[in-house]
Design a protein around this motif. Structure first.
Motif, PDB file in Angstrom:
ATOM      1  N   THR A 264       0.859  -1.171   0.095  1.00 20.10           N
ATOM      2  CA  THR A 264      -0.090   0.139   0.050  1.00 20.10           C
ATOM      3  C   THR A 264       0.892   1.408   0.084  1.00 20.10           C
ATOM      4  O   THR A 264       1.983   1.267   0.375  1.00 20.10           O
ATOM      5  N   ILE A 296      -2.896   3.264 -10.622  1.00 25.37           N
ATOM      6  CA  ILE A 296      -3.114   2.872  -9.123  1.00 25.37           C
ATOM      7  C   ILE A 296      -4.151   1.984  -9.049  1.00 25.37           C
ATOM      8  O   ILE A 296      -4.950   1.767 -10.014  1.00 25.37           O
ATOM      9  N   GLU A 297      -4.328   1.058  -8.068  1.00 25.33           N
ATOM     10  CA  GLU A 297      -5.447   0.236  -7.856  1.00 25.33           C
ATOM     11  C   GLU A 297      -6.062   0.446  -6.475  1.00 25.33           C
ATOM     12  O   GLU A 297      -5.179   0.227  -5.640  1.00 25.33           O
ATOM     13  N   ARG A 298      -7.184   0.857  -6.472  1.00 20.41           N
ATOM     14  CA  ARG A 298      -8.125   1.271  -5.126  1.00 20.41           C
ATOM     15  C   ARG A 298      -8.539  -0.034  -4.545  1.00 20.41           C
ATOM     16  O   ARG A 298      -9.432  -0.623  -5.280  1.00 20.41           O
ATOM     17  N   ALA A 314      -7.128   9.116  -3.604  1.00 27.24           N
ATOM     18  CA  ALA A 314      -6.930   7.755  -3.230  1.00 27.24           C
ATOM     19  C   ALA A 314      -6.771   7.744  -1.725  1.00 27.24           C
ATOM     20  O   ALA A 314      -6.436   8.754  -1.017  1.00 27.24           O
ATOM     21  N   CYS A 319      -4.738   1.356  -1.223  1.00 32.33           N
ATOM     22  CA  CYS A 319      -4.129   1.765  -2.741  1.00 32.33           C
ATOM     23  C   CYS A 319      -3.062   1.176  -3.000  1.00 32.33           C
ATOM     24  O   CYS A 319      -2.013   1.458  -2.091  1.00 32.33           O
TER      25      CYS A 319
END
Length: 329
Positions: A264, A296-298, A314, A319
Motif C-alpha cells: 500500500t 494505481i489500484e484502489r 486515493a 491503494c
C-alpha cells in the motif's frame, strides 16, 4: 466530516482489557450519527500526533458518544493509560456505511467476536428503540466469560424484549455452558434455522470474518444478504509484473520512495520515514486521503466522490501502485 472537541464525562471498565469512555462536546451539540458508525480520536504520544478510528458503541438515542476500546495497539494502549474523566480529546466524524439504517432488514442476524461487538451493541439498541418487538438473533463469540463485553447489559436487554434471541460461543468456559469452542455451521443452523431468510451483519477479527463468511456461503446465504465491517483489508492481489519495485515520487519534496507490487502507499511511505495521518488503516475513515498521478489500484473508495476518483484522489492505506506514480498529501 465534522471535527470537534469532546470532554470525557465517564470511564467504565468493561472487562480486564476493555474500557468504555463517555464523551460529550465541549460546546454545542453532537452531530447526527447512525448506529454502527465510527469516529477518529486524536491524541499525542511522546509529543507526536497520533489518531485511530473507533466504532461508537453508543446509540443515536444516547446523550453522549461512547467508545469501547480493547487495550491492543499503540493508540489504544495510550488511551487506556491516560484518558480520564474531565480530559478533553479531539474527534472527527462520524463516518461509515455499516449500519442498519443504510442496510435495513426486518429480521437481522448479528454475528460478532471480541471487540467486534461494539457496532452490534449500538445497532441492537437503536433497532429496539425504533421497533421494541423486533425479531433479532445475536450470536457473539469470545475467549471466556470474562472476555464478554456488555454481557450483563445484553442479558438484561434480551430479558426485556421477547423478540431477541442471543447466544454466547465461548472457547473456554465451565462445562455447564451450552456452547463451548468456536462457532460452527451446526451452531448457526440451530440458533438461526431461518438463516437464509435473514440479513447477516458480521464484525470481528479478520480470521473470524473469513471463517464465518465461508460458513454462511456454504449454508446458502445469498451474498447480497451479508454485510461486513472489519478494520483490516483483504490482501492485495499478487502483482503480474516482473518489476521488483516501482517508484513513488513525493510532489512537494521530489523525494523518491520504493514501493513494492502489492504494497500500500501508506506502508511504502511509513517504511521511508514519511508521516501521514492514518486512523482506521482499512479504507473506511478517509484520514489518509492523498492525490496521485499514475496507474494505481484502489481496494476501497469509501468517503471518495466520483470527482475525487477522476482527480486521482486515493486512500493511502488501501491503494497499491501498478507502475511509477507521484503523490501529494
Amino acid at each position: 466530516m465534522t471535527s470537534l472537541m469532546l470532554t470525557c464525562i465517564g470511564r467504565q471498565q468493561n472487562t480486564h482489557d476493555v474500557v468504555s469512555w463517555q464523551l460529550v462536546p465541549l460546546s454545542g451539540s453532537l452531530p447526527p450519527v447512525l448506529a454502527g458508525q465510527c469516529i477518529t480520536l486524536h491524541t499525542e504520544i511522546d509529543g507526536l500526533p497520533e489518531c485511530r478510528a473507533y466504532t461508537l458503541s453508543s446509540s443515536p438515542q444516547d446523550a453522549c458518544w461512547q467508545v469501547t476500546i480493547k487495550d491492543v495497539g499503540r493508540v489504544s494502549h495510550h488511551l487506556h493509560q491516560t484518558l480520564q474523566v474531565g480530559d478533553k480529546i479531539r474527534a472527527d466524524g462520524p463516518f461509515g456505511d455499516f449500519n442498519l439504517t443504510a442496510l435495513p432488514c426486518e429480521r437481522p442476524l448479528l454475528l460478532s467476536a471480541g471487540s467486534g461487538i461494539t457496532p452490534m451493541w449500538a445497532m441492537l439498541r437503536d433497532e429496539l428503540a425504533k421497533r421494541p418487538d423486533a425479531d433479532i438473533r445475536f450470536i457473539h463469540s469470545a475467549r471466556s466469560p470474562a472476555d464478554v463485553i456488555f454481557a450483563d447489559e445484553l442479558a438484561a436487554l434480551a430479558k426485556a424484549h421477547a423478540g431477541i434471541r442471543h447466544a454466547l460461543i465461548l472457547e473456554e468456559a465451565p462445562t455447564a455452558h451450552p456452547r463451548i469452542g468456536r462457532l460452527t455451521p451446526a451452531m448457526l443452523t440451530e440458533l438461526a434455522p431461518d438463516l437464509r431468510e435473514r440479513h447477516v451483519y458480521l464484525c470481528g477479527p479478520a480470521p473470524y470474518m473469513v471463517a464465518v463468511s465461508t460458513m454462511l456461503t456454504e449454508l446458502g446465504l445469498p451474498p447480497e444478504q451479508l454485510h461486513q465491517e472489519s478494520f483490516g483489508l483483504p490482501p492485495a492481489e499478487p502483482a503480474t509484473t516482473t518489476n521488483d519495485h516501482f517508484w513513488l515520487t513525493l510532489k512537494k519534496s521530489g523525494k523518491k520512495v520504493k514501493i513494492l507490487p502489492g504494497q500500500t502507499l501508506l506502508a511504502a511511505l511509513e517504511a521511508a520515514g514519511e508521516t501521514i495521518m492514518a486512523a482506521c488503516r482499512a479504507g473506511v475513515c478517509g484520514s489518509c486521503r492523498c492525490t496521485t498521478t499514475g496507474y494505481i489500484e484502489r481496494q476501497s473508495v469509501m468517503t471518495l466522490s466520483a470527482q475525487d476518483l477522476e482527480s486521482g484522489v486515493a486512500l493511502a492505506c488501501s491503494c497499491t501502485a501498478k507502475g511509477d506514480i507521484s503523490l501529494d498529501y
